[in-house]
Design a protein around this motif. Structure first.
Motif, PDB file in Angstrom:
ATOM      1  N   SER A 155      21.088  70.686 101.750  1.00 46.60           N
ATOM      2  CA  SER A 155      21.547  72.030 101.365  1.00 46.60           C
ATOM      3  C   SER A 155      20.491  73.076 101.680  1.00 46.60           C
ATOM      4  O   SER A 155      20.744  74.268 101.590  1.00 46.60           O
ATOM      5  CB  SER A 155      21.852  72.062  99.861  1.00 46.60           C
ATOM      6  OG  SER A 155      20.700  71.656  99.149  1.00 46.60           O
ATOM      7  N   THR A 156      19.278  72.630 102.070  1.00 45.48           N
ATOM      8  CA  THR A 156      18.249  73.653 102.319  1.00 45.48           C
ATOM      9  C   THR A 156      17.436  73.388 103.584  1.00 45.48           C
ATOM     10  O   THR A 156      16.747  74.283 104.051  1.00 45.48           O
ATOM     11  CB  THR A 156      17.229  73.676 101.163  1.00 45.48           C
ATOM     12  OG1 THR A 156      16.629  72.360 101.092  1.00 45.48           O
ATOM     13  CG2 THR A 156      17.882  74.006  99.826  1.00 45.48           C
ATOM     14  N   LEU A 157      17.516  72.184 104.161  1.00 44.47           N
ATOM     15  CA  LEU A 157      16.625  71.868 105.275  1.00 44.47           C
ATOM     16  C   LEU A 157      17.258  72.206 106.615  1.00 44.47           C
ATOM     17  O   LEU A 157      18.481  72.355 106.721  1.00 44.47           O
ATOM     18  CB  LEU A 157      16.242  70.383 105.217  1.00 44.47           C
ATOM     19  CG  LEU A 157      15.498  69.966 103.937  1.00 44.47           C
ATOM     20  CD1 LEU A 157      15.250  68.455 103.925  1.00 44.47           C
ATOM     21  CD2 LEU A 157      14.194  70.730 103.789  1.00 44.47           C
ATOM     22  N   ASP A 158      16.410  72.299 107.656  1.00 44.87           N
ATOM     23  CA  ASP A 158      16.839  72.747 108.983  1.00 44.87           C
ATOM     24  C   ASP A 158      17.526  71.606 109.731  1.00 44.87           C
ATOM     25  O   ASP A 158      16.872  70.628 110.134  1.00 44.87           O
ATOM     26  CB  ASP A 158      15.600  73.220 109.753  1.00 44.87           C
ATOM     27  CG  ASP A 158      15.957  73.742 111.136  1.00 44.87           C
ATOM     28  OD1 ASP A 158      15.195  74.553 111.675  1.00 44.87           O
ATOM     29  OD2 ASP A 158      17.011  73.322 111.672  1.00 44.87           O
ATOM     30  N   LEU A 159      18.828  71.735 109.923  1.00 45.80           N
ATOM     31  CA  LEU A 159      19.599  70.665 110.566  1.00 45.80           C
ATOM     32  C   LEU A 159      19.161  70.457 112.006  1.00 45.80           C
ATOM     33  O   LEU A 159      19.153  69.345 112.511  1.00 45.80           O
ATOM     34  CB  LEU A 159      21.093  71.000 110.526  1.00 45.80           C
ATOM     35  CG  LEU A 159      21.965  69.863 111.080  1.00 45.80           C
ATOM     36  CD1 LEU A 159      22.231  68.819 110.008  1.00 45.80           C
ATOM     37  CD2 LEU A 159      23.251  70.366 111.672  1.00 45.80           C
ATOM     38  N   ASP A 160      18.774  71.531 112.702  1.00 42.91           N
ATOM     39  CA  ASP A 160      18.333  71.375 114.095  1.00 42.91           C
ATOM     40  C   ASP A 160      17.080  70.513 114.171  1.00 42.91           C
ATOM     41  O   ASP A 160      16.914  69.698 115.083  1.00 42.91           O
ATOM     42  CB  ASP A 160      18.087  72.750 114.715  1.00 42.91           C
ATOM     43  CG  ASP A 160      19.395  73.511 114.930  1.00 42.91           C
ATOM     44  OD1 ASP A 160      19.403  74.746 114.778  1.00 42.91           O
ATOM     45  OD2 ASP A 160      20.421  72.834 115.195  1.00 42.91           O
ATOM     46  N   GLN A 161      16.220  70.673 113.187  1.00 41.40           N
ATOM     47  CA  GLN A 161      15.004  69.848 113.156  1.00 41.40           C
ATOM     48  C   GLN A 161      15.386  68.387 112.887  1.00 41.40           C
ATOM     49  O   GLN A 161      14.870  67.463 113.528  1.00 41.40           O
ATOM     50  CB  GLN A 161      14.056  70.355 112.060  1.00 41.40           C
ATOM     51  CG  GLN A 161      12.687  69.702 112.115  1.00 41.40           C
ATOM     52  CD  GLN A 161      11.755  70.217 111.016  1.00 41.40           C
ATOM     53  OE1 GLN A 161      12.052  71.224 110.362  1.00 41.40           O
ATOM     54  NE2 GLN A 161      10.656  69.538 110.809  1.00 41.40           N
ATOM     55  N   ILE A 162      16.326  68.194 111.985  1.00 46.99           N
ATOM     56  CA  ILE A 162      16.792  66.828 111.695  1.00 46.99           C
ATOM     57  C   ILE A 162      17.385  66.196 112.950  1.00 46.99           C
ATOM     58  O   ILE A 162      17.112  65.044 113.293  1.00 46.99           O
ATOM     59  CB  ILE A 162      17.822  66.855 110.549  1.00 46.99           C
ATOM     60  CG1 ILE A 162      17.135  67.214 109.218  1.00 46.99           C
ATOM     61  CG2 ILE A 162      18.542  65.513 110.423  1.00 46.99           C
ATOM     62  CD1 ILE A 162      18.089  67.450 108.054  1.00 46.99           C
ATOM     63  N   ALA A 163      18.174  66.974 113.691  1.00 45.49           N
ATOM     64  CA  ALA A 163      18.822  66.443 114.903  1.00 45.49           C
ATOM     65  C   ALA A 163      17.800  65.982 115.926  1.00 45.49           C
ATOM     66  O   ALA A 163      18.018  65.016 116.665  1.00 45.49           O
ATOM     67  CB  ALA A 163      19.726  67.521 115.503  1.00 45.49           C
ATOM     68  N   GLN A 164      16.643  66.640 115.937  1.00 48.75           N
ATOM     69  CA  GLN A 164      15.607  66.293 116.912  1.00 48.75           C
ATOM     70  C   GLN A 164      14.956  64.941 116.610  1.00 48.75           C
ATOM     71  O   GLN A 164      14.237  64.394 117.442  1.00 48.75           O
ATOM     72  CB  GLN A 164      14.529  67.383 116.939  1.00 48.75           C
ATOM     73  CG  GLN A 164      15.017  68.694 117.542  1.00 48.75           C
ATOM     74  CD  GLN A 164      15.708  68.473 118.884  1.00 48.75           C
ATOM     75  OE1 GLN A 164      15.176  67.779 119.758  1.00 48.75           O
ATOM     76  NE2 GLN A 164      16.912  69.034 119.036  1.00 48.75           N
ATOM     77  N   PHE A 165      15.249  64.391 115.420  1.00 45.06           N
ATOM     78  CA  PHE A 165      14.702  63.056 115.112  1.00 45.06           C
ATOM     79  C   PHE A 165      15.520  61.970 115.804  1.00 45.06           C
ATOM     80  O   PHE A 165      15.226  60.781 115.682  1.00 45.06           O
ATOM     81  CB  PHE A 165      14.721  62.801 113.600  1.00 45.06           C
ATOM     82  CG  PHE A 165      13.889  63.771 112.813  1.00 45.06           C
ATOM     83  CD1 PHE A 165      14.339  64.228 111.574  1.00 45.06           C
ATOM     84  CD2 PHE A 165      12.676  64.240 113.294  1.00 45.06           C
ATOM     85  CE1 PHE A 165      13.583  65.136 110.830  1.00 45.06           C
ATOM     86  CE2 PHE A 165      11.908  65.142 112.562  1.00 45.06           C
ATOM     87  CZ  PHE A 165      12.381  65.604 111.329  1.00 45.06           C
ATOM     88  N   THR A 166      16.590  62.387 116.485  1.00 43.86           N
ATOM     89  CA  THR A 166      17.483  61.402 117.112  1.00 43.86           C
ATOM     90  C   THR A 166      17.555  61.656 118.620  1.00 43.86           C
ATOM     91  O   THR A 166      17.163  62.728 119.101  1.00 43.86           O
ATOM     92  CB  THR A 166      18.921  61.537 116.565  1.00 43.86           C
ATOM     93  OG1 THR A 166      19.511  62.718 117.143  1.00 43.86           O
ATOM     94  CG2 THR A 166      18.945  61.643 115.051  1.00 43.86           C
ATOM     95  N   SER A 167      18.081  60.656 119.314  1.00 38.90           N
ATOM     96  CA  SER A 167      18.298  60.822 120.765  1.00 38.90           C
ATOM     97  C   SER A 167      19.716  61.333 121.025  1.00 38.90           C
ATOM     98  O   SER A 167      20.145  61.427 122.159  1.00 38.90           O
ATOM     99  CB  SER A 167      18.128  59.443 121.439  1.00 38.90           C
ATOM    100  OG  SER A 167      19.123  58.556 120.878  1.00 38.90           O
TER     101      SER A 167
END
Ligand code: T1G
Length: 678
Positions: A410-422
């Motif tokens: 609810s508060t973290l940057d989804l784009d940053q999370i997506a970058q943890f994946t291929s």
């Protein structure tokens, strides 16, 4: 043309053909009337059948025509209903599906009605802040008992045709759905020579029975919906049908309809009707966009959110695996499912046992091998980027190629999370609101790289779990929480200037919110916003907050769960009692900080809170986080209890005028904590 004419021997069949719901816009009404006049003029035609195409007879007047001179109930438009009722040949309504609002009024103006099982029958205009404006309040009581009329008209209740089978509403009821038209044609032939042709308006009103019926109904609505004039007006005009002639009753109905049509409540409710459907229009997604099949879902984390999220799918019949490192957490999660199943919005015909059977509990699984075949995995783990990183890197390694990887952050940057994946195109945010199995709102967070296919799949899935999904871009708080932060800030600043929590809550509750900000905070837990402020003070050190919420939590006053928050509570009782301790805390804090105290009107309280929402909503639109203004209204209605009859923060700002809003904000920005309005 939006009607068709077919000739079957001596019977003319007029089909309403205006997809998707056969709305009775002006062109449709004109076509029906033209075919009616043609049929009446032909000597070879003995009777007329009026029916619909597909699964609708008619969903009623075209809501989008309201406010124009085309509207169905416009007094200055010739009525197709009068033409039908005064026709010199019998007109038979063959009700083949949805028959609502003006559609039912059209059928009531016909001389006979034939139908079959499974047709939704309603006069739901009250849900739009209106009342049936084309004779429904005067014709229905000539066919149905008054108690049913009050329920249909004042509650907007939908009845299935089979539940009205024994009433005088239908002259014939067929069991074989495939033979409705042929049965209607036979019925028309049988009635073609019958005279006099029966007019609903000439039937007597059905005996009311209980003399207190209307007063008792008014008392219910005065309590149930004190902000809405329509239900009471509905009862008034229904009562008029028992006191006046049909013509006089029609005049009363028309006056009441015009009054409601021009009222703020109806404009707001009509706005929301359209807005709730507009959210499904997603940029880059259309009918050709592939939608992946979701047969199996996995949820990581069996806490309150995880269990609630899982319940949505399990109760919609979608098998769901729930993972948690701790077996004890899983047991607690399962207990939550058992305890809260009854409130689950998605529950259809599934029993709680069937719902539980759809849940597979997996404890201790850190390698995720057991969920690799899930089509969608939603993480609801601790709200820390390091934890999310570990989860998404693992999921990326294990999950099958077509799996969708969703975060409930609810508060973290989804784009940053997506970058943890291929596979960032398969990463999306599914922001559920607590309690996740109850709250209707779902924010679908679209990352920069989220594919239209993944968006379409999640939007489609949201309908299956009975959520209203609104697409948001990536920012802190997305749409709702970003606006809530400004709302709660202003609420606290009002305390610094001399308001009490109960004064602020009462003012906004008189505006229409079910609960004011301080009662809500005590209910949700003041420590939740405390934790968010602590995190924000690190991530956004320039952000200005009142310290009052922190002072409250430092005393352990977390709200109802500690029987002390902004208010005092007694054990087992949720009644909020004003707290002398909190009043002293506020006074001491404001005095220490030299905050000038003043008497603040309820109007200013409401404007400070509502315009804080609208102002942030405007920034959200500028930042392209929301696709349209009405999406923001839907978010705040469905997720934060904004009163429906006010239409939403953006609608309300447009109603009062943005010039007025900006002038008010300009005044606020020169007052206490004025810099927060920048
Ligand atoms: N007018 C205009 N558009 C309508 C409409 C209506 N009455 N009903 C539906 N739509 C549009 C809707 O916006 C959506 O558009 C599409 O149809 C599919 O709707 C004089 C004054 C009939 C039970 O209140 O309850 O008659 O998003 O997604 O789930 O007394 O629509 O595709 O662009 O809801 O199958 C009274 C309102 C009007 C019924 C079908 N009638 N409609 O549900 O489809 S006032 C109503 C509904 C009146 C008279 C008074 C439902 C439905 P888009 P949907 P659905």
């Amino acid at each position: 043309m939006s009607a068709l004419l077919e000739i079957h021997g001596s019977i003319a069949v007029i089909r309403i053909d205006n997809p998707p719901v056969n709305g009775l816009g002006l062109s449709t009404r004109t076509s029906i009337n033209e075919f009616l006049q043609e049929s009446l003029s032909r000597d070879d035609i003995a009777a007329i059948v009026l029916t619909g195409t597909a699964k609708a007879f008619s969903g009623g007047a075209d809501i989008k025509e309201f406010g124009t001179d085309k509207t169905f109930a416009s007094p200055n438009l010739p009525s197709v209903l009068d033409a039908i009722e005064n026709a010199r040949k019998p007109v038979i309504a063959a009700i083949n599906g949805v028959c609502m609002g003006g559609g039912l009024e059209l059928a009531l103006a016909c001389h006979y009605r034939i139908t079959m099982s499974g047709c939704p029958i309603a006069l739901p205009e009250v849900k739009l802040g209106l009342l049936p404006g084309a004779g429904g309040t005067q014709r229905l009581p000539r066919l149905l008992d008054m108690a049913t009329c009050i329920d249909m008209v004042s509650n907007g209740s939908i009845y299935l045709s089979e539940n009205l089978r024994q009433s005088a509403l239908f002259d014939s009821f067929i069991d074989d759905q495939s033979s409705l038209l042929s049965s209607a044609i036979e019925f028309a032939i049988a009635k073609s020579a019958a005279r006099p042709i029966p007019k609903t308006s000439e039937r007597p009103v059905v005996q009311v029975g209980d003399p207190n019926l209307f007063e008792a109904a008014r008392a219910v609505f005065h309590k149930k919906s004190p902000f809405l004039p329509a239900p009471i007006k509905c009862i008034d005009v229904l009562e008029m049908s028992t006191l006046h002639s049909f013509e006089d009753g029609l005049k009363k109905e028309r006056e009441a309809f015009q009054f409601l049509l021009n009222g703020a409540e109806s404009k707001a409710l009509r706005h929301i009707f359209v807005a709730e459907r507009a959210v499904g229009k997603i940029d880059g997604v259309n009918a050709e966009t592939t939608v992946r099949t979701i047969k199996q879902v996995a949820v990581i984390g069996a806490g309150t959110m995880g269990a609630g999220i899982a319940m949505n799918f399990a109760s919609a019949g979608i098998p769901v695996q729930i993972l948690d490192a701790q077996a004890a957490s899983l047991e607690r999660g399962l207990l939550r499912i058992r305890q809260n199943y009854g409130a689950t919005v998605a529950k259809g015909r599934l029993s709680q046992e069937q719902c539980e059977r759809n849940c597979a509990l997996i404890s201790g699984a850190q390698d995720y091998e057991q969920i690799r075949d899930a089509d969608l995995v939603i993480e609801a783990v601790f709200e820390q980027m390091e934890v999310k990183e570990e989860v998404f890197r693992s999921l990326d390694r294990v999950m099958k190629p077509s799996a969708i990887l969703a975060s409930n952050t609810s508060t973290l940057d989804l784009d940053q999370i997506a970058q943890f994946t291929s596979r960032p195109t398969d990463v999306i945010g599914l922001h559920f609101f607590s309690p996740a199995n109850v709250m209707e709102l779902l924010e679908i967070v679209r990352g920069k790289l989220t594919s239209p296919e993944v968006l379409a799949t999640c939007a489609n899935l949201s309908k299956k779990i009975k959520k209203t999904a609104v697409v948001a871009g990536v920012c802190d708080g997305f749409i709702g929480n970003r606006m809530l932060a400004q709302y709660t800030k202003q609420a606290a600043f009002l305390l610094e200037e001399g308001c009490t929590p109960q004064q602020v809550d009462r003012a906004i509750e008189n505006f229409g919110f079910a609960m004011g900000p301080f009662r809500v905070s005590d209910l949700a837990g003041n420590d939740i916003s405390w934790a968010i402020r602590k995190a924000r003070r690190i991530s956004k050190p320039d952000e200005i907050y009142s310290d009052l919420g922190d002072l409250l939590c430092e005393q352990g006053r977390f709200g109802q769960k500690t029987q002390a928050g902004w208010y005092d509570y007694t054990a087992g009782d949720r009644t909020a009692h004003p707290s002398a301790l909190v009043a002293n805390m506020i006074g001491d804090y404001s005095q220490k900080n030299g905050f000038k105290q003043r008497s603040i009107s309820d109007q200013e309280i409401v404007e400070r809170l509502i315009f804080a929402l609208a102002n942030e909503g405007r920034k959200i639109l500028e930042d392209k986080i929301a696709a349209r203004s009405s999406d923001i209204d839907v978010v705040y209605l469905k997720g934060y209890g904004f009163p429906r009859h006010r239409g939403g923060p953006m609608f309300y700002a447009e109603l009062v005028g943005w010039d007025y809003v900006d002038a008010a904000i300009d005044t606020f920005s020169r007052g206490h904590r004025g810099e927060t309005w920048a």
